[in-house]
Design a protein around this motif. Sequence first.
Motif, PDB file in Angstrom:
ATOM      1  N   VAL A 123       0.837  -1.205   0.000  1.00 47.11           N
ATOM      2  CA  VAL A 123       0.000   0.000   0.000  1.00 47.11           C
ATOM      3  C   VAL A 123       0.869   1.251   0.000  1.00 47.11           C
ATOM      4  O   VAL A 123       0.606   2.212  -0.735  1.00 47.11           O
ATOM      5  N   ALA A 124       1.930   1.255   0.804  1.00 50.83           N
ATOM      6  CA  ALA A 124       2.828   2.412   0.855  1.00 50.83           C
ATOM      7  C   ALA A 124       3.513   2.621  -0.493  1.00 50.83           C
ATOM      8  O   ALA A 124       3.639   3.761  -0.960  1.00 50.83           O
ATOM      9  N   ASP A 125       3.941   1.538  -1.150  1.00 51.48           N
ATOM     10  CA  ASP A 125       4.565   1.647  -2.468  1.00 51.48           C
ATOM     11  C   ASP A 125       3.575   2.191  -3.501  1.00 51.48           C
ATOM     12  O   ASP A 125       3.924   3.024  -4.334  1.00 51.48           O
ATOM     13  N   ARG A 126       2.341   1.715  -3.446  1.00 53.13           N
ATOM     14  CA  ARG A 126       1.309   2.191  -4.374  1.00 53.13           C
ATOM     15  C   ARG A 126       1.063   3.687  -4.169  1.00 53.13           C
ATOM     16  O   ARG A 126       0.946   4.446  -5.135  1.00 53.13           O
ATOM     17  N   ARG A 127       1.010   4.119  -2.915  1.00 51.82           N
ATOM     18  CA  ARG A 127       0.816   5.550  -2.632  1.00 51.82           C
ATOM     19  C   ARG A 127       1.994   6.374  -3.130  1.00 51.82           C
ATOM     20  O   ARG A 127       1.802   7.473  -3.643  1.00 51.82           O
ATOM     21  N   ARG A 128       3.201   5.853  -2.961  1.00 51.04           N
ATOM     22  CA  ARG A 128       4.389   6.581  -3.441  1.00 51.04           C
ATOM     23  C   ARG A 128       4.349   6.716  -4.962  1.00 51.04           C
ATOM     24  O   ARG A 128       4.675   7.758  -5.506  1.00 51.04           O
ATOM     25  N   ARG A 129       3.962   5.659  -5.660  1.00 50.62           N
ATOM     26  CA  ARG A 129       3.882   5.722  -7.122  1.00 50.62           C
ATOM     27  C   ARG A 129       2.818   6.718  -7.564  1.00 50.62           C
ATOM     28  O   ARG A 129       3.011   7.466  -8.524  1.00 50.62           O
ATOM     29  N   LYS A 130       1.656   6.714  -6.884  1.00 45.09           N
ATOM     30  CA  LYS A 130       0.592   7.662  -7.217  1.00 45.09           C
ATOM     31  C   LYS A 130       1.051   9.094  -7.022  1.00 45.09           C
ATOM     32  O   LYS A 130       0.665   9.984  -7.769  1.00 45.09           O
ATOM     33  N   ALA A 131       1.858   9.327  -6.012  1.00 48.98           N
ATOM     34  CA  ALA A 131       2.358  10.673  -5.724  1.00 48.98           C
ATOM     35  C   ALA A 131       3.523  11.049  -6.631  1.00 48.98           C
ATOM     36  O   ALA A 131       4.033  12.161  -6.548  1.00 48.98           O
TER      37      ALA A 131
END
Length: 129
Positions: A93-101
């Motif tokens: 989830v943290a990796d997905r959020r970083r990619r989205k940002a």
Amino acid sequence: MHGFKKFIMRGNVIDLAVAFVMGAAFVAVMNSLVSDLLTPLIAAIFGKQDFSALTFTVNGSVFRYGAFINALISFVLIATALYFFVVAPLNAVADRRRRKAGLPVLDEPPTELELLTQMRDLLREAPRR
């Protein structure tokens, strides 16, 4: 009494209390996962669920190494369940959020030397007063 009330109502004390209660509840969930699901699965595969009866005696002293084996198996199962059901999904989830940002995904945190080098470079780039 006013000082005690002020101390108790500070955010970090309340946060710590909530974290403690949540941790206790989480321990119960993890113990249930291991004892009610994973341990019977291991028993179905290997044929033995409880090793606590395994002992040996030396000069009248009884060594209950089976209880240690039970504790060790429980620890490994809890650590495995914690990793696969909590740590890995939260990292995803943290990796997905970083990619989205638009931020790069971090494989490993930077070392102390890398952080100090980055700080030095940023200080060099900063305008002088």
